[in-house]
Scaffold this motif. Structure first.
Motif, mmCIF file in Angstrom:
data_model
loop_
_atom_site.group_PDB
_atom_site.id
_atom_site.type_symbol
_atom_site.label_atom_id
_atom_site.label_comp_id
_atom_site.label_asym_id
_atom_site.label_seq_id
_atom_site.Cartn_x
_atom_site.Cartn_y
_atom_site.Cartn_z
ATOM 1 N N THR A 48 0.818 -1.218 0.000
ATOM 2 C CA THR A 48 0.000 0.000 0.000
ATOM 3 C C THR A 48 0.851 1.266 0.000
ATOM 4 O O THR A 48 0.362 2.335 -0.345
ATOM 5 N N GLN A 49 2.128 1.149 0.363
ATOM 6 C CA GLN A 49 3.027 2.303 0.360
ATOM 7 C C GLN A 49 3.530 2.635 -1.044
ATOM 8 O O GLN A 49 3.984 3.739 -1.297
ATOM 9 N N TRP A 50 3.473 1.669 -1.942
ATOM 10 C CA TRP A 50 3.992 1.867 -3.288
ATOM 11 C C TRP A 50 2.938 2.532 -4.170
ATOM 12 O O TRP A 50 1.763 2.223 -4.106
ATOM 13 N N SER A 51 3.380 3.439 -5.024
ATOM 14 C CA SER A 51 2.445 4.037 -5.976
ATOM 15 C C SER A 51 2.351 3.120 -7.205
ATOM 16 O O SER A 51 3.292 2.406 -7.535
ATOM 17 N N PRO A 52 1.195 3.151 -7.874
ATOM 18 C CA PRO A 52 1.015 2.277 -9.041
ATOM 19 C C PRO A 52 2.027 2.595 -10.142
ATOM 20 O O PRO A 52 2.452 3.741 -10.300
ATOM 21 N N LEU A 53 2.391 1.579 -10.889
ATOM 22 C CA LEU A 53 3.297 1.765 -12.025
ATOM 23 C C LEU A 53 2.538 2.417 -13.166
ATOM 24 O O LEU A 53 1.398 2.066 -13.448
ATOM 25 N N ASP A 54 3.160 3.346 -13.790
ATOM 26 C CA ASP A 54 2.577 3.998 -14.958
ATOM 27 C C ASP A 54 3.242 3.397 -16.187
ATOM 28 O O ASP A 54 3.947 4.085 -16.927
ATOM 29 N N GLU A 55 3.056 2.116 -16.373
ATOM 30 C CA GLU A 55 3.773 1.337 -17.369
ATOM 31 C C GLU A 55 2.768 0.598 -18.241
ATOM 32 O O GLU A 55 1.785 0.051 -17.754
ATOM 33 N N ASP A 56 2.990 0.586 -19.538
ATOM 34 C CA ASP A 56 2.185 -0.239 -20.438
ATOM 35 C C ASP A 56 2.960 -1.517 -20.709
ATOM 36 O O ASP A 56 4.068 -1.481 -21.253
ATOM 37 N N PHE A 57 2.384 -2.623 -20.297
ATOM 38 C CA PHE A 57 3.038 -3.906 -20.514
ATOM 39 C C PHE A 57 2.561 -4.496 -21.837
ATOM 40 O O PHE A 57 1.386 -4.349 -22.204
ATOM 41 N N PRO A 58 3.441 -5.187 -22.561
ATOM 42 C CA PRO A 58 3.042 -5.758 -23.858
ATOM 43 C C PRO A 58 2.046 -6.904 -23.650
ATOM 44 O O PRO A 58 2.045 -7.576 -22.627
ATOM 45 N N ASP A 59 1.177 -7.095 -24.648
ATOM 46 C CA ASP A 59 0.274 -8.236 -24.620
ATOM 47 C C ASP A 59 1.085 -9.508 -24.804
ATOM 48 O O ASP A 59 2.040 -9.547 -25.588
ATOM 49 N N ILE A 60 0.711 -10.536 -24.101
ATOM 50 C CA ILE A 60 1.403 -11.818 -24.190
ATOM 51 C C ILE A 60 0.412 -12.848 -24.698
ATOM 52 O O ILE A 60 -0.689 -12.981 -24.153
ATOM 53 N N ASP A 61 0.805 -13.562 -25.750
ATOM 54 C CA ASP A 61 -0.070 -14.601 -26.294
ATOM 55 C C ASP A 61 -0.259 -15.695 -25.255
ATOM 56 O O ASP A 61 0.686 -16.104 -24.577
ATOM 57 N N ASN A 62 -1.487 -16.175 -25.133
ATOM 58 C CA ASN A 62 -1.786 -17.247 -24.193
ATOM 59 C C ASN A 62 -1.645 -18.572 -24.934
ATOM 60 O O ASN A 62 -2.621 -19.193 -25.332
ATOM 61 N N LEU A 63 -0.418 -19.003 -25.155
ATOM 62 C CA LEU A 63 -0.134 -20.213 -25.917
ATOM 63 C C LEU A 63 -0.174 -21.428 -24.993
ATOM 64 O O LEU A 63 0.193 -21.338 -23.811
ATOM 65 N N PRO A 64 -0.579 -22.592 -25.524
ATOM 66 C CA PRO A 64 -0.549 -23.809 -24.703
ATOM 67 C C PRO A 64 0.905 -24.206 -24.421
ATOM 68 O O PRO A 64 1.822 -23.873 -25.178
ATOM 69 N N ALA A 65 1.090 -24.916 -23.342
ATOM 70 C CA ALA A 65 2.435 -25.382 -22.979
ATOM 71 C C ALA A 65 2.936 -26.381 -24.013
ATOM 72 O O ALA A 65 2.151 -27.151 -24.591
ATOM 73 N N GLU A 66 4.234 -26.361 -24.244
ATOM 74 C CA GLU A 66 4.825 -27.303 -25.190
ATOM 75 C C GLU A 66 4.957 -28.662 -24.518
ATOM 76 O O GLU A 66 5.312 -28.749 -23.345
ATOM 77 N N PRO A 67 4.685 -29.743 -25.268
ATOM 78 C CA PRO A 67 4.817 -31.079 -24.673
ATOM 79 C C PRO A 67 6.277 -31.401 -24.340
ATOM 80 O O PRO A 67 7.198 -30.938 -25.010
ATOM 81 N N VAL A 68 6.478 -32.157 -23.277
ATOM 82 C CA VAL A 68 7.807 -32.549 -22.844
ATOM 83 C C VAL A 68 7.881 -34.058 -22.785
ATOM 84 O O VAL A 68 7.009 -34.710 -22.201
ATOM 85 N N ASP A 69 8.905 -34.647 -23.419
ATOM 86 C CA ASP A 69 9.104 -36.098 -23.340
ATOM 87 C C ASP A 69 9.859 -36.417 -22.074
ATOM 88 O O ASP A 69 10.935 -35.880 -21.815
ATOM 89 N N LEU A 70 9.320 -37.305 -21.259
ATOM 90 C CA LEU A 70 9.982 -37.724 -20.021
ATOM 91 C C LEU A 70 10.584 -39.083 -20.162
ATOM 92 O O LEU A 70 10.173 -39.985 -20.674
#
Length: 79
Positions: free
Chosen positions: A57-79
């Motif tokens: 609550t002591q911090w002021s909000p960031l005045d920053e525009d963050f880039p959009d991030i694609d919501n991609l599915p996770a890549e499969p991993v071979d175990l």
């Protein structure tokens, strides 16, 4: 414990630092403390933990525009 309580202690060297063993009846809570000088006196106080909510609550909000991030599915991993 009344503030007039006192006890004789010895100072010693710990490497290049001067140190003091704090008697059990004067132990501080936690793992850290704040020390300051007032005239010829040293004042040692426990470090008060600040709850995360209070800190945020002591911090002021960031005045920053963050880039959009694609919501991609996770890549499969071979175990």
């Amino acid at each position: 414990m009344p503030t007039t309580a006192s006890r004789h202690v010895r100072l010693f060297r710990n490497g290049r630092n001067q140190a003091i063993r704090i008697p059990r009846e004067f132990e501080l809570p936690g793992d850290e403390a704040v020390i300051r000088r007032e005239g010829v006196n040293l004042i040692i106080e426990p470090l008060k933990a600040v709850p995360l909510r209070d800190l945020l609550t002591q911090w002021s909000p960031l005045d920053e525009d963050f880039p959009d991030i694609d919501n991609l599915p996770a890549e499969p991993v071979d175990l």
